[in-house]
Design a protein around this motif. Structure first.
Motif, PDB file in Angstrom:
ATOM      1  N   ILE A 135       3.324 -11.881   9.422  1.00  0.00           N
ATOM      2  CA  ILE A 135       1.863 -12.048   9.491  1.00  0.00           C
ATOM      3  C   ILE A 135       1.362 -13.149   8.539  1.00  0.00           C
ATOM      4  CG2 ILE A 135      -0.357 -10.931   9.098  1.00  0.00           C
ATOM      5  CD1 ILE A 135       0.998  -8.298   9.978  1.00  0.00           C
ATOM      6  N   MET A 140      -3.891  -9.099   3.472  1.00  0.00           N
ATOM      7  CA  MET A 140      -2.970 -10.198   3.750  1.00  0.00           C
ATOM      8  C   MET A 140      -3.699 -11.496   4.010  1.00  0.00           C
ATOM      9  SD  MET A 140       0.204  -8.670   5.822  1.00  0.00           S
ATOM     10  CE  MET A 140      -0.767  -7.645   6.846  1.00  0.00           C
ATOM     11  N   ASN A 173       0.562   3.937   1.925  1.00  0.00           N
ATOM     12  CA  ASN A 173       0.976   4.309   3.280  1.00  0.00           C
ATOM     13  C   ASN A 173       1.389   3.079   4.073  1.00  0.00           C
ATOM     14  OD1 ASN A 173       0.616   7.142   3.073  1.00  0.00           O
ATOM     15  ND2 ASN A 173      -1.584   6.767   3.034  1.00  0.00           N
ATOM     16  N   ASN A 174       1.993   2.171   3.408  1.00  0.00           N
ATOM     17  CA  ASN A 174       2.568   0.919   3.911  1.00  0.00           C
ATOM     18  C   ASN A 174       1.638   0.048   4.750  1.00  0.00           C
ATOM     19  OD1 ASN A 174       3.216   1.433   6.869  1.00  0.00           O
ATOM     20  ND2 ASN A 174       4.376   3.098   5.966  1.00  0.00           N
ATOM     21  N   GLY A 175       0.719   0.662   5.535  1.00  0.00           N
ATOM     22  CA  GLY A 175      -0.240  -0.130   6.303  1.00  0.00           C
ATOM     23  C   GLY A 175       0.406  -1.109   7.259  1.00  0.00           C
ATOM     24  N   LEU A 176       1.600  -0.759   7.748  1.00  0.00           N
ATOM     25  CA  LEU A 176       2.234  -1.636   8.744  1.00  0.00           C
ATOM     26  C   LEU A 176       1.449  -1.564  10.045  1.00  0.00           C
ATOM     27  CD1 LEU A 176       6.000  -0.782   8.135  1.00  0.00           C
ATOM     28  CD2 LEU A 176       4.732  -2.780   7.345  1.00  0.00           C
ATOM     29  N   PHE A 177       1.413  -2.687  10.781  1.00  0.00           N
ATOM     30  CA  PHE A 177       0.709  -2.688  12.068  1.00  0.00           C
ATOM     31  C   PHE A 177       1.565  -1.930  13.083  1.00  0.00           C
ATOM     32  CE2 PHE A 177      -1.773  -6.917  11.393  1.00  0.00           C
ATOM     33  CZ  PHE A 177      -2.317  -6.376  10.249  1.00  0.00           C
ATOM     34  N   PRO A 178       1.061  -0.821  13.611  1.00  0.00           N
ATOM     35  CA  PRO A 178       1.901  -0.045  14.540  1.00  0.00           C
ATOM     36  C   PRO A 178       2.208  -0.785  15.831  1.00  0.00           C
ATOM     37  CG  PRO A 178      -0.325   0.860  14.414  1.00  0.00           C
ATOM     38  CD  PRO A 178      -0.225  -0.195  13.363  1.00  0.00           C
ATOM     39  N   HIS A 179       1.406  -1.802  16.168  1.00  0.00           N
ATOM     40  CA  HIS A 179       1.621  -2.505  17.434  1.00  0.00           C
ATOM     41  C   HIS A 179       2.448  -3.777  17.243  1.00  0.00           C
ATOM     42  CE1 HIS A 179      -1.826  -4.177  15.472  1.00  0.00           C
ATOM     43  NE2 HIS A 179      -2.023  -5.098  16.373  1.00  0.00           N
ATOM     44  N   TYR A 180       2.933  -4.011  16.028  1.00  0.00           N
ATOM     45  CA  TYR A 180       3.781  -5.171  15.771  1.00  0.00           C
ATOM     46  C   TYR A 180       5.197  -4.671  15.464  1.00  0.00           C
ATOM     47  CZ  TYR A 180       0.032  -8.687  15.254  1.00  0.00           C
ATOM     48  OH  TYR A 180      -1.003  -9.554  15.465  1.00  0.00           O
ATOM     49  N   ASN A 197       6.997   2.959  13.757  1.00  0.00           N
ATOM     50  CA  ASN A 197       7.119   4.407  13.902  1.00  0.00           C
ATOM     51  C   ASN A 197       8.551   4.857  14.184  1.00  0.00           C
ATOM     52  OD1 ASN A 197       7.361   3.552  16.518  1.00  0.00           O
ATOM     53  ND2 ASN A 197       5.632   4.736  17.330  1.00  0.00           N
ATOM     54  N   GLU A 254       7.478  -9.026  13.471  1.00  0.00           N
ATOM     55  CA  GLU A 254       6.090  -9.505  13.594  1.00  0.00           C
ATOM     56  C   GLU A 254       5.263  -9.097  12.388  1.00  0.00           C
ATOM     57  OE1 GLU A 254       5.538  -9.509  18.461  1.00  0.00           O
ATOM     58  OE2 GLU A 254       5.300  -7.654  17.343  1.00  0.00           O
ATOM     59  N   LEU A 286      -5.408  -2.052  18.770  1.00  0.00           N
ATOM     60  CA  LEU A 286      -5.148  -0.650  18.444  1.00  0.00           C
ATOM     61  C   LEU A 286      -6.171   0.277  19.092  1.00  0.00           C
ATOM     62  CD1 LEU A 286      -3.972  -0.887  14.737  1.00  0.00           C
ATOM     63  CD2 LEU A 286      -2.623  -0.420  16.761  1.00  0.00           C
ATOM     64  N   ARG A 332       6.955  -7.631   3.682  1.00  0.00           N
ATOM     65  CA  ARG A 332       5.749  -8.290   4.177  1.00  0.00           C
ATOM     66  C   ARG A 332       4.962  -8.901   3.021  1.00  0.00           C
ATOM     67  NH1 ARG A 332       1.349  -4.785   7.422  1.00  0.00           N
ATOM     68  NH2 ARG A 332       1.107  -3.956   5.328  1.00  0.00           N
ATOM     69  N   ALA A 389      -4.600  -3.367   4.975  1.00  0.00           N
ATOM     70  CA  ALA A 389      -3.455  -4.274   4.895  1.00  0.00           C
ATOM     71  C   ALA A 389      -3.799  -5.619   5.517  1.00  0.00           C
ATOM     72  CB  ALA A 389      -2.251  -3.656   5.589  1.00  0.00           C
ATOM     73  N   PHE A 444       0.570  -1.281  25.364  1.00  0.00           N
ATOM     74  CA  PHE A 444      -0.582  -1.977  24.791  1.00  0.00           C
ATOM     75  C   PHE A 444      -0.154  -2.902  23.666  1.00  0.00           C
ATOM     76  CE2 PHE A 444      -0.111   1.926  22.420  1.00  0.00           C
ATOM     77  CZ  PHE A 444      -0.275   1.514  21.112  1.00  0.00           C
ATOM     78  N   LYS A 445       1.106  -2.756  23.271  1.00  0.00           N
ATOM     79  CA  LYS A 445       1.605  -3.639  22.221  1.00  0.00           C
ATOM     80  C   LYS A 445       1.665  -5.071  22.743  1.00  0.00           C
ATOM     81  CE  LYS A 445       3.881   0.164  20.068  1.00  0.00           C
ATOM     82  NZ  LYS A 445       4.927   1.158  20.259  1.00  0.00           N
ATOM     83  N   TYR A 452       9.637  -0.912  16.310  1.00  0.00           N
ATOM     84  CA  TYR A 452       8.275  -0.709  15.814  1.00  0.00           C
ATOM     85  C   TYR A 452       8.308   0.229  14.611  1.00  0.00           C
ATOM     86  CZ  TYR A 452       6.643  -3.203  19.840  1.00  0.00           C
ATOM     87  OH  TYR A 452       6.409  -4.199  20.738  1.00  0.00           O
ATOM     88  N   LEU A 469       0.838  -1.204   0.000  1.00  0.00           N
ATOM     89  CA  LEU A 469       0.000   0.000   0.000  1.00  0.00           C
ATOM     90  C   LEU A 469       0.873   1.254   0.000  1.00  0.00           C
ATOM     91  CD1 LEU A 469      -1.304  -2.177   2.160  1.00  0.00           C
ATOM     92  CD2 LEU A 469      -2.906  -0.325   2.537  1.00  0.00           C
ATOM     93  N   ALA A 499      -5.653   2.286   6.445  1.00  0.00           N
ATOM     94  CA  ALA A 499      -4.607   1.575   5.702  1.00  0.00           C
ATOM     95  C   ALA A 499      -4.211   0.295   6.427  1.00  0.00           C
ATOM     96  CB  ALA A 499      -3.393   2.471   5.521  1.00  0.00           C
ATOM     97  N   VAL A 500      -4.172   0.370   7.755  1.00  0.00           N
ATOM     98  CA  VAL A 500      -3.806  -0.812   8.536  1.00  0.00           C
ATOM     99  C   VAL A 500      -4.876  -1.889   8.391  1.00  0.00           C
ATOM    100  CG1 VAL A 500      -3.391  -1.668  10.871  1.00  0.00           C
ATOM    101  CG2 VAL A 500      -2.421   0.514  10.161  1.00  0.00           C
TER     102      VAL A 500
END
Lengths: 318, 523
Positions: free
Chosen positions: A98, B122, A83-90, A133, A94, B137, A147, B118, B210-211, A131, A81, B114-115
């Motif tokens: 996925i 996937m 805006n990359n759409g990476l999971f910010p919490h992974y 960010n 990780e 999140l 990914r 994605a 929270f991660k 992460y 994508l 976007a997340v």
């Protein structure tokens, strides 16, 4: 091979995609080019069923994509994508893991594959546990690419993959993109509104407007045999640069002076475009390039390339 | 100040058992309701992110629920769920719903598109997207909602004591009724501390990485259940009969303390507000309640008063009290007011109260009907030789009495009348009288003695059992101290009383408080 037949998508009265058909050969890179709202992204998203079509069909290797559940289909199609759409919490690791986890790979295999991809994409292993960010835009996009590639899917869909990057970073990633061996085995459909990018990365370009295909063909075909005024108008502004990009060294081979191999010159592929050759001679390590094609080697500098290009052009018009 | 703090500390250590129980109940109530609210609100919040067309309705309903005043909401619950823990928990959970639903909804809607795209692209299915992407999140936002709900619940849970669900409200409202600052603070300070502590802990949880959501999702429900179970630990009680006493009654010498000291009455007791107490007795939720002997609901709900055979409840005979200068200014007044003397017995007053409180007749009509049936109603003379100002406290009985006096004055004298009814309480009425804002209002001998004169407990003990002694004492003292005259008593005695359902009292053969004690001690 991807076959799109009479594909339409209507949003209410708006025909976002209006009965288009095209084919993408195996290992080909097709670029969907057009202005915002031309239907290119909608078309892309119908291929992995993020959007369901109103009419028409899509076949991958002869198999209708509706035949399997969308989740299963998508696990076999890489997706990148803007805006990359990476999971910010992974973490980076990780994030890349996925799809393999969805495919229930064992951990060792996942780790090995991630390490391999990180190296290919010039990401050091230090980044594995950070992460998204904490990464730069270019690094994030590389992770996004990793990914998409991790499960080695035969098909890769890319939605403006380099659109959010600055020019310097984008040029760098373009170069890496072209050099990445993994991508050479993929059937790629990429969406962009950037004509330069389309010419640089696309084997063929599908120019769209108002939900319809205006012309589909190689960069040279679009440039030199435009289907109509829309096509030539679309390419007008950057025409000279595009011509340098659209024409390959082997096209102008006959007009290059026969010369002996220059010992100091760097070697260069005849499959590259003229623009890249010009850049190399002007800003590269040496002013001359040794180019080999059909077991013949010629040596050329900036002037020789320009001169051969113009001779090729005038010869073509004549 | 120092002395004051000392005594608060003393009060709290003296009552540490009760304080601990109430705090436990408070925490328990807060978290049982919170736990259920999360169980309902979280899925509901998730559901409306999927069915957006319902989001407006659901959030609207939850919003309306939150605007219902807490006391009213508790009141609505009684016919449905009775008294005690159940209605309190339901009311609390209804309050907690809005922040939880709303924050779950906003949190999930706010996850980067976007997340989500994605995740979908996937090949995650909708459950994987929910649990691996959306909930983790949205968790900080959802936790913020739970935090809001917790703090709200700690506050609203104080009101649970109104419907006998316990909690720190018992001290707070008991203290307000008894004008006991230490008691109020002993409830209010721990309640405030609980709110601050839980707010702080949840804020830490919110910032918690929270991660690593797996740990948070595991600990949170566990913690909730643990805290919720506190409510059940202290509430393992039972008994033959259940008594419901008001917080005021609980703390008074002429209330529960007297019952324990003089009668040795040991009965399983819960604390409840008088607004719901009668109904609860009627609906078999309570067996013995502390009421007022002329309350209209006594009749409405078929309750009987148990005879106070040891005389612990002081007499509360009603009589008009008038400033002496008003009696001089309006020479006809005393004679006119005394027309009512001795006319209204306990049962008559109960009946009159029943008509206003339960049949919802206007106090003016009830007053006129009564005077007419006693042949003392005369048409108004529309007199204009001065205006008599009548005051009343803010409950039905006082309204009726004020109306009667108004009618009598208009019918028998040439004075006009202005009524100032609904003066908040004893203190406000009495201050209005001494400050020449009103000329008279109906007062009760017990109130005059205990609330206004406040003599030494020795003096009270010597007076309290005899209604004449009490009357003579207040009459003498009011005249001397405030130049206020007690006129002749109207007849009825609106004292504290223990009451039971008539049927049950007959069946168990309980007529007096001593009977009750004997029954409780028998096997």
């Amino acid at each position: 091979m991807i076959t799109v037949e009479q594909l339409s998508k209507h949003f209410g009265n708006v025909k976002a995609v209006d009965g288009i058909s095209f084919e993408v050969e195996e290992h080909e890179n097709l670029v969907l080019l057009g202005t915002s709202g031309c239907g290119k992204t909608t078309t892309l998203k119908m291929i992995n069923r993020l959007i369901e079509p109103t009419a028409g069909s899509i076949l991958i290797d002869g198999k209708n994509i509706l035949e399997q559940p969308p989740e299963i289909l998508r696990r076999g199609i890489g997706y990148v994508l803007q805006n990359n759409g990476l999971f910010p919490h992974y973490t980076v690791a990780e994030n890349i893991a996925i799809v393999p986890q969805l495919l229930k790979w064992d951990n060792k295999r996942i780790e090995k594959r991630i390490a391999e991809l990180m190296e290919k994409l010039h990401l050091t292993p230090d980044y594995l546990n950070v992460y998204p960010n904490e990464l730069s835009g270019g690094q994030q996009q590389r992770v996004g690419l990793a990914r998409a590639l991790v499960a080695d899917p035969p098909v890769l869909l890319m939605d403006e993959p380099f659109g959010a990057l600055d020019n310097v970073t984008r040029a760098k990633i373009h170069a890496e993109f072209k050099a990445l061996d993994e991508l050479k085995r993929k059937t790629i459909i990429m969406v962009t509104h950037d004509v330069q990018e389309a010419f640089e990365l696309g084997d063929r370009i599908c120019l769209m407007d108002k939900g319809k295909i205006i012309q589909i063909g190689t960069p040279a075909e679009l440039l030199f045999k435009p289907a109509n005024d829309f096509v030539s108008g679309f390419l007008k502004e950057q025409r000279l640069q595009l011509e340098f990009r659209a024409i390959r060294i082997r096209d102008i081979w006959n007009w290059l002076p026969p010369a002996k191999v220059n010992a100091k010159a760097g070697s260069f592929s005849a499959d590259s475009d003229v623009w890249t050759g010009l850049e190399k001679t002007k800003f590269g390590e040496s002013a001359n390039l040794n180019i080999t094609w059909k077991e013949e080697t010629k040596s050329a500098g900036f002037e020789q390339l320009i001169s051969a290009f113009y001779q090729y052009q005038s010869n073509k018009r004549a | 100040m120092n002395e004051h703090q000392q005594s608060l500390w003393e009060f709290m250590s003296q009552q540490s058992d009760k304080l601990l129980t109430q705090t436990m109940q408070h925490i328990g109530l807060t978290f049982i309701s919170l736990f259920i609210a999360v169980l309902i609100g979280l899925p509901l919040g998730i559901w409306i992110t999927r069915k957006k067309q319902f989001s407006g309705t659901i959030l609207g309903i939850a919003g309306v629920l939150q605007t219902i005043p807490s006391i009213a909401l508790l009141g609505f619950m009684i016919p449905l769920l009775g008294i005690g823990a159940k209605p309190a928990i339901v009311a609390l959970l209804l309050y907690a719903l809005l922040p939880i639903i709303r924050n779950t909804y906003t949190g999930i809607i706010g996850v980067d598109a976007a997340v989500k795209e994605a995740a979908l692209a996937m090949g995650m299915n909708k459950w994987q997207i929910l649990f691996k992407v959306e909930l983790p999140l949205a968790m900080p936002v959802i936790l913020a909602g739970i935090r809001t709900a917790t703090v709200t619940n700690v506050g609203v849970a104080t009101l649970a004591s109104y419907i006998a669900a316990g909690g720190l409200g018992e001290f707070i409202f008991g203290g307000i009724s008894l004008n006991n600052t230490n008691m109020i603070l002993a409830g209010a300070i721990p309640a405030a501390l609980l709110a601050i502590i839980f707010d702080f802990l949840l804020s830490r949880l919110q910032k918690f990485n929270f991660k690593k959501i797996k740990t948070a999702t595991a600990t949170l429900p566990l913690l909730l259940i643990l805290l919720a179970s506190l409510y059940f630990i202290p509430s393992a009680y039972g008994g033959k009969l259940t008594a419901g006493f008001t917080p005021e009654f609980m703390g008074r010498q002429d209330g529960n303390l007297g019952l324990q000291n003089k009668y040795g009455l040991k009965i399983h007791t819960i604390v409840i507000s008088d607004a719901v107490m009668y109904k609860a007795a009627y609906e078999n939720q309570l067996d013995v309640i502390s009421g007022y002997s002329t309350d209209g609901r006594l009749k409405a709900y078929n309750l009987v008063v148990l005879k106070d055979d040891k005389g612990i409840f002081p007499p509360y005979y009603a009589a008009p009290i008038v400033r002496q200068d008003a009696l001089k200014k309006f020479p006809e007044l005393e004679k006119t007011l005394n027309l009512l003397a001795g006319k209204i017995t306990d049962s008559i007053m109960t009946d009159l109260n029943y008509r206003t409180d339960y049949l919802h007749q206007s106090p003016e009509k009830v007053a006129a009907d009564f005077l007419r049936s006693n042949s003392i109603l005369k048409p108004s003379r529309n007199g204009n030789s001065g205006i008599v100002r009548i005051g009343s406290k803010i409950f039905g009985e006082q309204y009726i009495l004020a109306s009667m006096y108004s009618l009598l004055i208009k019918g028998y004298t040439d004075y006009d009348v202005a009524t100032k009814t609904g003066l908040g309480g004893t203190k406000i009425c009495f201050d209005a009288l001494t400050n020449n804002q009103i000329d008279l209002y109906p007062e009760y001998t017990g109130t005059g003695l205990l609330a206004i004169l406040q003599p030494s407990s020795k003096a009270i003990d010597s007076l309290i059992l005899d209604k004449n002694k009490t009357y003579n004492y207040v009459q003498r003292e009011f005249e001397a101290k405030y130049s206020i005259e007690w006129l002749k008593p109207i007849g009825f005695n609106n004292a504290y009383a223990l009451m039971m359902r008539e049927k049950q009292a007959k069946k168990l053969n309980i007529k007096t408080i001593s009977n009750l004690k004997r029954y409780l001690e028998s096997k």
